[in-house]
Design an enzyme around this catalytic site. Sequence first.
Site, PDB file in Angstrom:
ATOM      1  CE  LYS A   1      -4.103   1.938   0.264  1.00 25.32           C
ATOM      2  NZ  LYS A   1      -5.081   1.890  -0.841  1.00 25.32           N
TER       3      LYS A   1
ATOM      4  CG  ASP B   1      -4.281 -13.267   8.297  1.00 23.86           C
ATOM      5  OD1 ASP B   1      -4.342 -14.507   8.268  1.00 23.86           O
ATOM      6  OD2 ASP B   1      -5.058 -12.559   8.970  1.00 23.86           O
TER       7      ASP B   1
ATOM      8  CG  ASP C   1      -8.372 -16.709   5.281  1.00 25.43           C
ATOM      9  OD1 ASP C   1      -7.334 -17.403   5.377  1.00 25.43           O
ATOM     10  OD2 ASP C   1      -9.216 -16.620   6.189  1.00 25.43           O
TER      11      ASP C   1
HETATM   12  C1  IPM Z   1      -3.239 -17.787   9.659  1.00 27.02           C
HETATM   13  C2  IPM Z   1      -4.097 -17.498  10.863  1.00 27.02           C
HETATM   14  C3  IPM Z   1      -3.200 -16.926  11.956  1.00 27.02           C
HETATM   15  C4  IPM Z   1      -2.602 -15.632  11.435  1.00 27.02           C
HETATM   16  C5  IPM Z   1      -3.890 -16.723  13.309  1.00 27.02           C
HETATM   17  C6  IPM Z   1      -4.537 -18.006  13.813  1.00 27.02           C
HETATM   18  C7  IPM Z   1      -2.952 -16.182  14.333  1.00 27.02           C
HETATM   19  O1  IPM Z   1      -5.145 -16.642  10.522  1.00 27.02           O
HETATM   20  O2  IPM Z   1      -2.289 -18.593   9.793  1.00 27.02           O
HETATM   21  O3  IPM Z   1      -3.513 -17.237   8.593  1.00 27.02           O
HETATM   22  O4  IPM Z   1      -3.229 -14.570  11.529  1.00 27.02           O
HETATM   23  O5  IPM Z   1      -1.484 -15.678  10.927  1.00 27.02           O
HETATM   24 MG    MG Z   2      -5.277 -16.260   8.436  1.00 31.74          MG
END
Ligand code: IPM
Ligand code: MG
Length: 394
Positions: A201, A257, A261
């Site tokens: 960013k 992170d 996802d």
């Molecule tokens: C991941 C998870 C972790 C993170 C959490 C559980 C601390 O979301 O491995 O992506 O944020 O890294």
């Molecule tokens: Mg995560």
Amino acid sequence: MKETNGESGNLVKRILLLPGDGIGPEVVDAARRVLQVAVDCTDRGLEFEEGLIGGAALERTGEPLPADTRVALDRVDAVLLGAVGSPRWDQAPVDKRPEKGLLELRATLGTFANLRPVRTYRPLLVASSLKPQVVDGVDIVVVRELTSDLYFGKPKERRGEPPNRSAVDTMYYHESEVERIARVAFELARERRKQVTSVDKANVLCASQLWREVVTEVAQEYPDVTLRHMLVDTAAMQLVRDPRQFDVLLTANMFGDILSDEAAILTGSIGMLPSASIGGRVGLYEPVHGSAPDLAGKDQANPLGTILSAAMMCRLSLGWPDIAEAIELAVADALNAGYHTPDLPGSPAFQVGTREMADVVIDYLERRLFANPTKRRSDRVSGKRQDLVQWEAG
Ligand code: IPM
Ligand code: MG
């Protein structure tokens, strides 16, 4: 890309299993059984040790990463983790939460590079929230920095009392931290389609400006790899618009992170995704999905993310690329045959639970590792797996 130069052969490797919370114990058990069969079928040896982490550890010891687990890290070649997190600790302060155990583990090991491969499987395409023609053929590796950024920068604290409460987390990067994760991304891209997209960013954040500068400098040493910079909001949008444009996606801890996802769900189920955290004392392998407390103990969780994490462990930490490949192919075989856990699409006749999914993978794995299928353990062939019985008979 190799984490260690482990030799294949008669060497016995030691694995620390950290099942953790929720569905963690079930999926780790599934992966352990797959690994055990893989070494039984070959000339390799494995010893397993089990330790506590997360909520399970808090309950027994009051610490999310107890001393016994820390000590065990010195005795092993790799760590396989299930998941951490449990609603029971939702109200706890950050350093007494299950997640703290995982963050401390990453910091203790120094595993600064988190690799999250995102690959689609044809039988699962219909479960993607995107059109099959958009996701078919997606093959991305998210390379996420794991031991700095907002997660670890200081100051990190809450301040004051109502009505003057405030809180601060610090987005911090040292250039050496950016440089080493950038190298991991460029090296990996060399083994793939030779494209790195670096996410930041830089139009707003100082830490991102440094990130962009250092990544650009490192790129000079990799003239054969194409580097592109992309702002994180654009990257989030492009991931769902046209995910096939990405090869290696290089990100800082926080952005990685979130984007991993998002990338994970392109495949249809986050339950499919493995990860490797490398660059530290020993490699740490874990599925990307969380502890899914609502599924815990029901034999419904998808063990494939953990089984595929075990495959990454074989490749990157144990020096067993042949076993890694056999496990990955066995997973694809199981999906191609129609087997699926409840989170995946497919015919009800082929829906299986956690244990049976592992059994199916094991059966296909034995087929791949054994030239002589009669050596397979037919006692595992039961229930819905009639195709295997027929295959064995014929
Ligand atoms: C991941 C998870 C972790 C993170 C959490 C559980 C601390 O979301 O491995 O992506 O944020 O890294
Ligand atoms: Mg995560």
